[in-house]
Design an enzyme around this catalytic site. Structure first.
Site, short mmCIF file in Angstrom:
data_model
loop_
_atom_site.label_atom_id
_atom_site.label_comp_id
_atom_site.label_asym_id
_atom_site.label_seq_id
_atom_site.Cartn_x
_atom_site.Cartn_y
_atom_site.Cartn_z
CB SER A 37 43.18 18.68 12.28
OG SER A 37 42.32 19.73 12.30
CG ASP A 70 42.15 20.09 20.15
OD1 ASP A 70 42.46 18.81 20.20
OD2 ASP A 70 42.05 20.74 19.04
CG HIS A 126 44.23 21.54 16.60
ND1 HIS A 126 43.23 20.85 16.66
CD2 HIS A 126 44.45 21.81 15.32
CE1 HIS A 126 42.78 20.41 15.60
NE2 HIS A 126 43.36 20.94 14.44
N1 LIG Z 1 42.96 22.11 10.35
C1 LIG Z 1 42.00 21.49 10.35
O1 LIG Z 1 42.00 20.26 9.69
C2 LIG Z 1 40.64 21.57 10.95
C3 LIG Z 1 39.47 20.71 10.99
C4 LIG Z 1 38.18 21.60 11.07
C5 LIG Z 1 38.57 22.71 10.62
N2 LIG Z 1 40.12 22.88 10.27
#
Ligand SMILES: N=C(O)[C@@H]1CCCN1
Length: 298
Positions: A110, A250, A277
């Site tokens: 992420s 995702d 995710h």
């Molecule tokens: N949890 C994360 O890192 C994500 C990346 C874009 C928004 N939050």
């Protein structure tokens, strides 16, 4: 269960401390895999299953980025303090302090993905491989995709989200219930949520300083300092063997992830069809096979 740590501790990072743990033996022949969590403002816990790589001979380093988990917390610190450069410096500091700068692999999940990509752009000689998992390359693109995913939610859900976002009532039960509908579709499709994920999820809100300053109240309402940030157009500078990972469901949609595959020379992209995710939690066996196949080729 993830294997026990072989070492835990903190390293100095300026006047602060960065917490880390090692699973396996550093410097025993295979590069250390450094797990870089998302948020920013999350913790290492949801990435703990990566520690199983140590069973196959790859030592694994997990750490908590400054501001959360076992690292120095700075609640109430001005939002401007929390910058991409701060976390780039922290990652480079940790690698040096642990003595792995000659032989390591980065796994960025992420937000950790673009953070690791930025590190790779400096062409560190000891970086053997880069895994960019479920990661945005552009926050404006992320927000475009969030709008598209929210529009596909049951109509009353997005209406509820909008009403509370307009009022700023992000901690209302009604908003959190609507948020959960999005998270169950695009963040973690395993129910009940695995303990490791719950740990990081709760840690974010136990001290939301960093997450709120840079990201915002949740994954789809990104109103923090990163909302205009992008590394699209810079990724071609990366010359490290790269594996890109994402889930078919995702929140990091194919459009969000595409620049990593398009711009990084030779990057391989694996999409996990049953995941959102967190493929390492949603499809753990396939995830481990894909990751170890990549690591074996380095
Ligand atoms: N949890 C994360 O890192 C994500 C990346 C874009 C928004 N939050």
């Amino acid at each position: 269960m993830s294997p026990e740590a072989s070492a835990k501790g903190t390293v100095p990072f300026g006047e602060y401390r960065t917490w880390y743990r090692v699973t396996g033996e550093l410097g025993a022949g295979r590069p250390a895999v450094v797990a870089v969590h998302g948020g920013p403002g999350s913790t290492h816990d949801y990435l703990l299953p990566l520690a199983r790589l140590a069973e196959d001979g790859w030592p694994v380093v997990h750490y908590d980025q400054l501001g959360n988990g076992g690292s120095t917390h700075l609640p109430g610190r001005e939002p401007e303090f929390w910058t991409v450069e701060l976390f780039e410096d922290e990652l480079a500091n940790l690698i040096e302090r642990l003595g792995i700068a000659d032989d390591y692999v980065l796994f960025g999940q992420s937000w950790g993905g673009p953070l690791c990509a930025r590190h790779a752009m400096t062409a560190p000689p000891g970086l053997r491989g880069l895994v960019v998992a479920n990661a945005p390359a552009s926050y404006p693109m992320w927000l475009e995709e969030m709008a598209r995913l929210r529009a596909a939610l049951p109509p009353e859900v997005d209406d509820t989200l909008r009403r509370h976002e307009a009022a700023g009532t992000y901690d209302s039960e009604e908003y959190l219930a609507a948020m959960r509908v999005f998270y169950d579709r695009h963040v973690c499709r395993v129910t009940p949520w695995p303990r490791d994920f719950l740990s990081s999820f709760m840690e974010i809100y136990n001290d939301p300083t960093v997450y709120y300053a840079m990201n915002g109240p949740n994954e789809f309402h990104v109103i923090g300092s990163l909302k205009d940030w992008s590394i699209v157009g810079d990724l071609h500078r990366i010359r490290t063997p790269t594996l890109v990972i994402s889930g078919r469901h995702d929140e990091a949609t194919p459009a969000v992830v595409q620049p990593y595959h398009d711009e990084i020379p030779g990057a391989r992209w694996e999409i996990f069809e049953e995941s959102s995710h967190l493929p390492h939690l949603e499809e753990p066996e396939r995830f481990r096979a894909v990751l170890t196949d990549f690591l074996k080729c380095l």
